[in-house]
Design a protein around this motif. Sequence first.
Motif, PDB file in Angstrom:
ATOM      1  N   GLN A   1       0.824  -1.204   0.000  1.00  0.00           N
ATOM      2  CA  GLN A   1       0.000   0.000   0.000  1.00  0.00           C
ATOM      3  C   GLN A   1       0.862   1.260   0.000  1.00  0.00           C
ATOM      4  O   GLN A   1       0.655   2.177  -0.786  1.00  0.00           O
TER       5      GLN A   1
ATOM      6  N   LEU B   1       0.944   4.049  -2.971  1.00  0.00           N
ATOM      7  CA  LEU B   1       0.516   5.422  -2.714  1.00  0.00           C
ATOM      8  C   LEU B   1       1.627   6.417  -3.019  1.00  0.00           C
ATOM      9  O   LEU B   1       1.380   7.487  -3.572  1.00  0.00           O
ATOM     10  N   ARG B   2       2.824   6.056  -2.667  1.00  0.00           N
ATOM     11  CA  ARG B   2       3.938   6.952  -2.983  1.00  0.00           C
ATOM     12  C   ARG B   2       4.081   7.101  -4.496  1.00  0.00           C
ATOM     13  O   ARG B   2       4.325   8.195  -5.000  1.00  0.00           O
TER      14      ARG B   2
ATOM     15  N   THR C   1       1.708   6.868  -6.602  1.00  0.00           N
ATOM     16  CA  THR C   1       0.563   7.676  -7.036  1.00  0.00           C
ATOM     17  C   THR C   1       0.846   9.162  -6.828  1.00  0.00           C
ATOM     18  O   THR C   1       0.474   9.995  -7.642  1.00  0.00           O
ATOM     19  N   GLN C   2       1.543   9.465  -5.754  1.00  0.00           N
ATOM     20  CA  GLN C   2       1.881  10.867  -5.563  1.00  0.00           C
ATOM     21  C   GLN C   2       2.845  11.353  -6.646  1.00  0.00           C
ATOM     22  O   GLN C   2       2.721  12.480  -7.152  1.00  0.00           O
TER      23      GLN C   2
ATOM     24  N   LEU D   1       2.851  10.280  -9.609  1.00  0.00           N
ATOM     25  CA  LEU D   1       1.995  10.434 -10.781  1.00  0.00           C
ATOM     26  C   LEU D   1       1.264  11.773 -10.735  1.00  0.00           C
ATOM     27  O   LEU D   1       1.133  12.467 -11.747  1.00  0.00           O
ATOM     28  N   MET D   2       0.811  12.153  -9.568  1.00  0.00           N
ATOM     29  CA  MET D   2       0.143  13.447  -9.408  1.00  0.00           C
ATOM     30  C   MET D   2       1.098  14.591  -9.724  1.00  0.00           C
ATOM     31  O   MET D   2       0.699  15.586 -10.329  1.00  0.00           O
TER      32      MET D   2
ATOM     33  N   ARG E   1      12.815  10.679  -5.499  1.00  0.00           N
ATOM     34  CA  ARG E   1      12.644  10.918  -4.068  1.00  0.00           C
ATOM     35  C   ARG E   1      11.582   9.999  -3.488  1.00  0.00           C
ATOM     36  O   ARG E   1      11.778   9.370  -2.451  1.00  0.00           O
ATOM     37  N   LEU E   2      10.464   9.885  -4.178  1.00  0.00           N
ATOM     38  CA  LEU E   2       9.342   9.142  -3.619  1.00  0.00           C
ATOM     39  C   LEU E   2       9.561   7.639  -3.628  1.00  0.00           C
ATOM     40  O   LEU E   2       9.005   6.924  -2.807  1.00  0.00           O
TER      41      LEU E   2
ATOM     42  N   PHE F   1      -0.754  11.800   3.737  1.00  0.00           N
ATOM     43  CA  PHE F   1      -1.129  10.392   3.817  1.00  0.00           C
ATOM     44  C   PHE F   1      -0.717   9.600   2.583  1.00  0.00           C
ATOM     45  O   PHE F   1      -0.689   8.377   2.603  1.00  0.00           O
ATOM     46  N   MET F   2      -0.359  10.303   1.502  1.00  0.00           N
ATOM     47  CA  MET F   2       0.145   9.573   0.342  1.00  0.00           C
ATOM     48  C   MET F   2       1.581   9.108   0.603  1.00  0.00           C
ATOM     49  O   MET F   2       2.086   8.238  -0.088  1.00  0.00           O
ATOM     50  N   GLY F   3       2.215   9.714   1.576  1.00  0.00           N
ATOM     51  CA  GLY F   3       3.519   9.226   1.990  1.00  0.00           C
ATOM     52  C   GLY F   3       4.689  10.098   1.576  1.00  0.00           C
ATOM     53  O   GLY F   3       5.804   9.890   2.018  1.00  0.00           O
ATOM     54  N   GLY F   4       4.433  11.075   0.701  1.00  0.00           N
ATOM     55  CA  GLY F   4       5.543  11.890   0.216  1.00  0.00           C
ATOM     56  C   GLY F   4       5.892  13.035   1.148  1.00  0.00           C
ATOM     57  O   GLY F   4       7.002  13.533   1.143  1.00  0.00           O
TER      58      GLY F   4
ATOM     59  N   MET G   1      -6.876  14.223  -8.598  1.00  0.00           N
ATOM     60  CA  MET G   1      -6.088  13.826  -9.768  1.00  0.00           C
ATOM     61  C   MET G   1      -6.866  14.111 -11.048  1.00  0.00           C
ATOM     62  O   MET G   1      -6.297  14.520 -12.051  1.00  0.00           O
TER      63      MET G   1
ATOM     64  N   MET H   1      -6.525  17.724 -11.755  1.00  0.00           N
ATOM     65  CA  MET H   1      -5.186  18.059 -12.254  1.00  0.00           C
ATOM     66  C   MET H   1      -4.996  17.645 -13.702  1.00  0.00           C
ATOM     67  O   MET H   1      -4.506  18.416 -14.520  1.00  0.00           O
TER      68      MET H   1
END
Lengths: 247, 247
Positions: free
Chosen positions: A122, A126-127, A129-130, A132-133, A231-232, B85-88, B133, B136
């Motif tokens: 998870q 999620l990292r 996905t960030q 990707l954002m 970084r992520l 919470f995305m972790g970054g 997302m 964006m």
Amino acid sequence: MPATPSPNQNHLLAALPTAEFELLAPHLELVALPLGEMLYEPDRQLQHAYFPTTAIISLLHVMESGASAESAGVGNEGVVGVSLFMGGETTTSSAVVQTAGHAYRLDRRWLMQEFNRAELLQRLLLRYTQALMTQMSQTAACNRHHSVEQQLCRWLLLTQDRVAQRELVITQELIAGMLGVRREGVTEAAGNLQRAGCISYRRGHISVLDRAGLETRSCECYALVKKELTRLLSDAPCRHKATTAAR
Amino acid sequence: MPATPSPNQNHLLAALPTAEFELLAPHLELVALPLGEMLYEPDRQLQHAYFPTTAIISLLHVMESGASAESAGVGNEGVVGVSLFMGGETTTSSAVVQTAGHAYRLDRRWLMQEFNRAELLQRLLLRYTQALMTQMSQTAACNRHHSVEQQLCRWLLLTQDRVAQRELVITQELIAGMLGVRREGVTEAAGNLQRAGCISYRRGHISVLDRAGLETRSCECYALVKKELTRLLSDAPCRHKATTAAR
DNA sequence: GTGCGTATGTGCGCTGCCGCACATACAAGC
DNA sequence: GCTTGTATGTGCGGCAGCGCACATACGCAC
């Protein structure tokens, strides 16, 4: 290019600790993705998440007018179908194979279940996905302010990072569709880059000759997106060395 | 406009089931957000997540040239600081208060902890993140293909949805910064819209007179983003009616 | 009310990209 | 080899948006 396809060619899969990977491995299915195949389109229920190894997928937005633009690309650094674990299940964009190749896919239900159970999986997803954002939002600003040539440089660099080859197999027409500009605009920009010795190309093939030159001519967006991705994902646990590739 | 600030003015907080909300409530801190305040900027560690009630926040990208563009906006439908919470933990964009108002904030550590514990909270936040997302990536395509006037319409509609008031308090100069265009371009587009009877404005104030007219003149992006937000958040559990407001 | 800071209106020339209409030239298949 | 489909090159007018330089006018503070 490894002759034997392996899940480790995908950075996310390679970054999973052995224990988690073992659970997941039996459910991975290798698939060939031909150029132009649509993995999903708006409102269509996605059945699998795809972890590309050699394939590259474009997240495309097609406007009412028929015009299109890519908001992000996904290669061996990521996964296609984040909406599955984000909970939406569908998206407003399409995912189209931009470079033919292979990917490992996971069944939707299995992934959703495992996402809620496996903490490290998870966290990794999620990292990513960030990252990707970051790519999406930077593309928004880039589309507003930077020239076609700058954007072509950015696009070539990002794409080359994903194939780890000098030569990309793609037409200028397709690139134009990704960038959301005219094909002629790409022809002109590519001509400039070739004259400057940064690239060389022939019918459907583009070779990167001078990465440093491309980086100079690119807008800041390439370095920024790349840095954020590194970084992520770099401090994630890692079974193999695949994740270390920064730029 | 409720005179008493309440967490329920924020759709995400309102959508939490009572049990989960009770856990969270003691940690919510009401803060006033003045125009222009920067909630975070690239590489700066974010200390809180903000759930706006009356404030509106812009996720802005500032380019090397100094030019800027908004990749998404956040009002009472969402939360600022998903990177927690995305972790970054950090992002490459800035978050700037675009409309002064209030927000409830949650401490970074508490949110990260609770995100991993409370399943429904997690699910809600992830679904909202997917809506973000969408905003964006749609903005990326919109910036490429649509006119300033169309984008102004989209922006006005999205912003008005967040304040639930006819009149927006903002200058054309600021709007230009969000859209990433010239101030004069906004002046011209706003002039057209006023002549058409869609809006009326005076120094720093814009009133929406004809939503339907704006929707007609807007690009498809407004409806698409709005629809996706509704879809992603409407079937969430809901203590209050706040989440039902679709346009 | 008066004054001043700032928001808005307007008019230039300029540039980058568009849309179109072709000319050219490559490469795969017969 | 030759043909044919398709990828690329090039030139045109047009237009949206830019950058600049102002003129104007609003509204708050005194």
